[in-house]
Design a protein around this motif. Structure first.
Motif, mmCIF file in Angstrom:
data_model
loop_
_atom_site.group_PDB
_atom_site.id
_atom_site.type_symbol
_atom_site.label_atom_id
_atom_site.label_comp_id
_atom_site.label_asym_id
_atom_site.label_seq_id
_atom_site.Cartn_x
_atom_site.Cartn_y
_atom_site.Cartn_z
ATOM 1 N N SER A 55 8.015 -16.744 -16.398
ATOM 2 C CA SER A 55 6.940 -17.246 -16.653
ATOM 3 C C SER A 55 5.952 -17.010 -15.498
ATOM 4 C CB SER A 55 6.874 -18.810 -17.363
ATOM 5 O OG SER A 55 7.427 -19.376 -16.217
ATOM 6 N N SER A 56 6.421 -16.792 -14.374
ATOM 7 C CA SER A 56 5.590 -16.443 -13.126
ATOM 8 C C SER A 56 5.716 -15.105 -12.630
ATOM 9 C CB SER A 56 5.698 -17.406 -11.916
ATOM 10 O OG SER A 56 5.336 -18.651 -12.333
ATOM 11 N N LEU A 57 4.793 -14.097 -12.327
ATOM 12 C CA LEU A 57 5.061 -12.926 -11.734
ATOM 13 C C LEU A 57 4.056 -12.631 -10.392
ATOM 14 C CD1 LEU A 57 4.832 -9.649 -13.970
ATOM 15 C CD2 LEU A 57 3.008 -9.990 -12.076
ATOM 16 N N ILE A 58 4.660 -11.983 -9.553
ATOM 17 C CA ILE A 58 4.118 -11.638 -8.374
ATOM 18 C C ILE A 58 4.343 -10.147 -8.138
ATOM 19 C CG2 ILE A 58 3.926 -11.870 -5.609
ATOM 20 C CD1 ILE A 58 4.797 -14.559 -5.920
ATOM 21 N N ALA A 59 3.098 -9.423 -7.956
ATOM 22 C CA ALA A 59 3.208 -8.054 -7.851
ATOM 23 C C ALA A 59 2.547 -7.631 -6.523
ATOM 24 C CB ALA A 59 2.368 -7.199 -8.939
ATOM 25 N N PHE A 60 2.941 -6.605 -5.981
ATOM 26 C CA PHE A 60 2.466 -6.131 -4.609
ATOM 27 C C PHE A 60 2.561 -4.766 -4.532
ATOM 28 C CE2 PHE A 60 6.830 -7.109 -3.860
ATOM 29 C CZ PHE A 60 7.273 -6.087 -3.151
ATOM 30 N N ARG A 61 1.631 -4.181 -3.691
ATOM 31 C CA ARG A 61 1.390 -2.661 -3.502
ATOM 32 C C ARG A 61 1.425 -2.507 -1.936
ATOM 33 N NH1 ARG A 61 -3.234 -1.830 -5.745
ATOM 34 N NH2 ARG A 61 -2.205 -0.820 -7.588
ATOM 35 N N PHE A 67 0.252 -1.753 8.461
ATOM 36 C CA PHE A 67 -1.041 -2.472 8.057
ATOM 37 C C PHE A 67 -0.935 -4.016 8.690
ATOM 38 C CE2 PHE A 67 2.728 -3.262 5.350
ATOM 39 C CZ PHE A 67 2.827 -4.816 4.974
ATOM 40 N N ALA A 68 -1.977 -4.493 8.742
ATOM 41 C CA ALA A 68 -2.295 -5.487 9.813
ATOM 42 C C ALA A 68 -2.494 -6.937 9.217
ATOM 43 C CB ALA A 68 -3.365 -5.432 10.842
ATOM 44 N N GLY A 69 -2.408 -6.808 7.949
ATOM 45 C CA GLY A 69 -2.902 -8.131 7.044
ATOM 46 C C GLY A 69 -2.442 -7.885 5.467
ATOM 47 N N MET A 70 -3.109 -9.035 4.472
ATOM 48 C CA MET A 70 -2.895 -8.941 3.078
ATOM 49 C C MET A 70 -3.915 -9.520 2.504
ATOM 50 S SD MET A 70 1.011 -10.418 3.021
ATOM 51 C CE MET A 70 0.920 -11.496 4.133
ATOM 52 N N THR A 71 -4.234 -9.157 1.386
ATOM 53 C CA THR A 71 -5.231 -9.854 0.495
ATOM 54 C C THR A 71 -4.414 -9.949 -0.942
ATOM 55 O OG1 THR A 71 -5.805 -7.391 -0.390
ATOM 56 C CG2 THR A 71 -7.216 -8.298 1.095
ATOM 57 N N CYS A 237 -5.619 0.557 0.452
ATOM 58 C CA CYS A 237 -6.549 0.386 1.659
ATOM 59 C C CYS A 237 -5.388 -0.226 2.620
ATOM 60 C CB CYS A 237 -7.471 -0.741 1.408
ATOM 61 S SG CYS A 237 -6.997 -2.539 1.647
ATOM 62 N N PRO A 238 -5.887 -0.426 4.118
ATOM 63 C CA PRO A 238 -4.664 -0.678 5.128
ATOM 64 C C PRO A 238 -4.438 -1.984 4.874
ATOM 65 C CG PRO A 238 -6.493 0.635 5.946
ATOM 66 C CD PRO A 238 -7.007 0.371 4.679
ATOM 67 N N SER A 239 -4.077 -2.673 3.672
ATOM 68 C CA SER A 239 -3.762 -4.076 3.656
ATOM 69 C C SER A 239 -2.688 -4.243 2.482
ATOM 70 C CB SER A 239 -5.053 -5.017 3.337
ATOM 71 O OG SER A 239 -5.675 -5.101 4.301
ATOM 72 N N MET A 240 -1.874 -4.997 2.690
ATOM 73 C CA MET A 240 -0.874 -5.128 1.465
ATOM 74 C C MET A 240 -1.671 -6.145 0.339
ATOM 75 S SD MET A 240 3.151 -5.960 1.247
ATOM 76 C CE MET A 240 3.378 -7.867 1.106
ATOM 77 N N GLN A 241 -1.697 -5.276 -0.971
ATOM 78 C CA GLN A 241 -2.228 -6.010 -1.917
ATOM 79 C C GLN A 241 -1.513 -6.752 -2.874
ATOM 80 O OE1 GLN A 241 -3.558 -2.145 -3.155
ATOM 81 N NE2 GLN A 241 -5.662 -2.455 -2.429
ATOM 82 N N VAL A 242 -1.730 -8.154 -3.223
ATOM 83 C CA VAL A 242 -0.724 -8.762 -3.695
ATOM 84 C C VAL A 242 -1.439 -9.809 -4.718
ATOM 85 C CG1 VAL A 242 1.069 -10.788 -3.449
ATOM 86 C CG2 VAL A 242 0.424 -9.264 -1.586
ATOM 87 N N VAL A 405 -15.808 -7.649 -8.112
ATOM 88 C CA VAL A 405 -15.788 -8.427 -6.722
ATOM 89 C C VAL A 405 -14.410 -8.355 -6.189
ATOM 90 C CG1 VAL A 405 -15.711 -10.849 -7.289
ATOM 91 C CG2 VAL A 405 -16.692 -10.160 -5.268
ATOM 92 N N LEU A 406 -13.459 -8.721 -7.335
ATOM 93 C CA LEU A 406 -11.949 -8.825 -6.835
ATOM 94 C C LEU A 406 -11.423 -7.380 -6.469
ATOM 95 C CD1 LEU A 406 -10.421 -11.305 -9.532
ATOM 96 C CD2 LEU A 406 -11.122 -11.677 -7.114
ATOM 97 N N LYS A 407 -12.158 -6.143 -7.135
ATOM 98 C CA LYS A 407 -11.496 -4.935 -6.755
ATOM 99 C C LYS A 407 -12.225 -4.697 -5.285
ATOM 100 C CE LYS A 407 -12.050 -0.215 -8.521
ATOM 101 N NZ LYS A 407 -12.864 0.371 -7.444
ATOM 102 N N ARG A 408 -13.272 -5.132 -4.849
ATOM 103 C CA ARG A 408 -13.841 -4.892 -3.631
ATOM 104 C C ARG A 408 -12.821 -5.577 -2.608
ATOM 105 N NH1 ARG A 408 -18.118 -1.973 -0.944
ATOM 106 N NH2 ARG A 408 -17.582 -2.325 1.016
ATOM 107 N N PHE A 409 -12.513 -6.849 -2.928
ATOM 108 C CA PHE A 409 -11.676 -7.591 -2.179
ATOM 109 C C PHE A 409 -10.417 -6.905 -1.982
ATOM 110 C CE2 PHE A 409 -8.256 -10.569 -2.287
ATOM 111 C CZ PHE A 409 -8.290 -11.237 -0.930
ATOM 112 N N TYR A 410 -9.939 -6.471 -2.846
ATOM 113 C CA TYR A 410 -8.404 -5.709 -2.703
ATOM 114 C C TYR A 410 -8.643 -4.448 -1.942
ATOM 115 C CZ TYR A 410 -5.309 -8.432 -5.582
ATOM 116 O OH TYR A 410 -4.470 -9.342 -6.284
ATOM 117 N N GLU A 411 -9.744 -3.783 -1.915
ATOM 118 C CA GLU A 411 -10.072 -2.750 -1.187
ATOM 119 C C GLU A 411 -10.671 -2.887 0.301
ATOM 120 O OE1 GLU A 411 -11.437 0.135 -4.895
ATOM 121 O OE2 GLU A 411 -13.047 -0.820 -3.879
#
Length: 424
Positions: A55-61, A67-71, A237-242, A405-411
């Motif tokens: 019932s809970s899910l976490i995905a990451f790319r 990379f130096a951070g995460m969004t 982008c150079p961040s791990m997207q979660v 805005v979330l797409k831009r955030f992830y990028e």
């Protein structure tokens, strides 16, 4: 975009269905499933997801290079509903009724006189042991009837509802017993049903009309859908997207699969360990931002007095940035500035919300998550009317604005150095 949202909601009568549906969409887009009980082989440039409790899910790319951070975005998959108890059928009288209890805080009156369906998971006996089966009647099989105005002349003078008396669903499956009905949905003999997690839910498909959309479970599937669409459509982008989609927000998140659990921390640490980067965990968090996405209260057209006069978000006004002095919303000056700059780059307007000073508000995922993962966070949402109603209303243009805005955030690459932040 709104029709895609309605498809997502229709496929997600419960958090179990929402997580399973999201997993199927991720798999179709090339993401690899990981199990918490298995070994994790994580490679740069690839996408992965894992589930807890179904019932809970976490995905990451994972980015191609260093990379130096995460969004990160977080939303919840559960909504207020009436949970059916074990051995739910109530005997006696002229009707078959179902014993139920409230899950979350709903507007009870809105659930009455609506044909309701049943969905959830059933644990069944197999030759190998136990198997979990997702079930959904799809069609209405229950109703919670009002008392006629002739018998309750004060019904329109303010009402209170006793969950054990007034909110008991009447069940009908064409003469079939409730136990037989559940077994049929699960596709097993009645004696093989071991336990259930079932709710009654509003099965009506959402509709767009004029400037608005109306649908069940907009809180918080509207945000969950927007987060998922942005995550899937974002450029690398150079961040791990979660992407984080949690269960049990409506009852406090204090479960093994809720935002108050170790789920997110466990996933991040295991992913970094598989990449040989576990020692950089805290440094990565220092240059990361998490957006806690849960819908916001629009100013009410008939009761504007409930809103703070200078902070009264409207449908179709874009994402809402939420503030609270007691930190029930985690937004502070840093995260507000970062989100506002990202929204500006995306060309998306931002509204601001605070509760009226003498009206206590609710809390959401952010302040609960922060106890496990210490990272800059902002609470955002979309303005809606009738939150926690069986049917909720929001702006027809807001899903597209939130997704943009979330797409831009992830990028975006967020770098924190010497007390300053840069947003690339």
């Amino acid at each position: 975009m709104n029709e895609k949202l309605f498809d997502y909601i229709e496929s997600s009568p419960t958090a179990y269905h929402a997580a399973a549906h999201t997993a199927r969409l991720l798999q179709a887009s090339g993401f690899t499933a990981l199990t918490e009980g298995g070994a994790w082989d994580v490679k740069p440039g690839k996408g992965y997801y894992t589930m807890r409790n179904g019932s809970s899910l976490i995905a990451f790319r994972v980015p191609e290079g260093d990379f130096a951070g995460m969004t990160l975005t977080a939303a919840h998959l559960d909504s207020p509903a009436f949970k059916l108890r074990e051995d739910a059928e109530l005997g006696g009288g002229a009707y078959v009724r179902l014993s139920a209890e409230k899950y979350g805080g709903m507007l009870c009156s809105t659930w009455m006189d609506r044909p309701l369906a049943v969905a959830g998971r059933v644990l069944v006996r197999t030759q190998e042991g136990i198997r979990s089966v997702l079930v959904d009647s799809g069609e209405p099989v229950a109703v919670i009837p009002n008392v006629a105005i002739h018998m309750n002349r004060k019904a329109n003078e303010g009402a209170s509802f006793d969950a054990a008396v007034d909110m008991v669903p009447v069940f009908s499956a064409g003469g079939e017993s409730y136990a037989a009905f559940v077994a049929r949905l699960a596709g097993v003999p009645e004696q093989n049903v071991l336990a259930t997690d079932l709710i009654v839910y509003e099965p009506t498909r959402g509709r767009e009309w004029g400037d608005y959309i109306t649908a069940p479970r907009l809180d918080d599937l509207e945000c969950a859908f927007s987060c998922f669409e942005a995550f899937l459509g974002a450029e690398r982008c150079p961040s791990m997207q979660v992407l984080c989609l949690f269960d049990n927000e409506e009852v406090g998140s204090a479960t093994k699969q809720g935002a108050g659990s170790t789920f997110l921390k466990d996933v991040l640490l295991r992913a970094l360990h598989a990449l040989g980067m576990e020692q950089r965990y805290h440094a990565l968090l220092d240059s990361s931002l998490l957006l806690s996405c849960d819908n916001a209260h629009a100013v009410h057209p008939n009761h504007p007095e409930y809103a703070d006069k200078r902070h009264a978000p409207k449908p179709n006004g874009g994402p809402v940035l939420k503030f609270n002095a007691a930190q029930r919303y985690t937004t502070d000056a840093v995260s507000a500035a970062l989100f506002s700059l990202i929204a500006e780059k995306a060309g998306v307007p931002v509204q601001k919300y605070v509760n009226r000073a003498d009206i206590a508000g609710g809390s959401t995922l952010g302040n609960i998550l922060s106890a496990q993962v210490s990272v800059d966070m902002a609470d955002i949402g979309l303005a809606q009317l009738a939150m926690h109603s069986a049917m909720e209303t929001a702006g027809a243009r807001d899903v597209a604005l939130m997704t943009a805005v979330l797409k831009r955030f992830y990028e975006t690459r967020i770098v924190k150095e010497n007390g300053s932040w840069s947003v690339d």
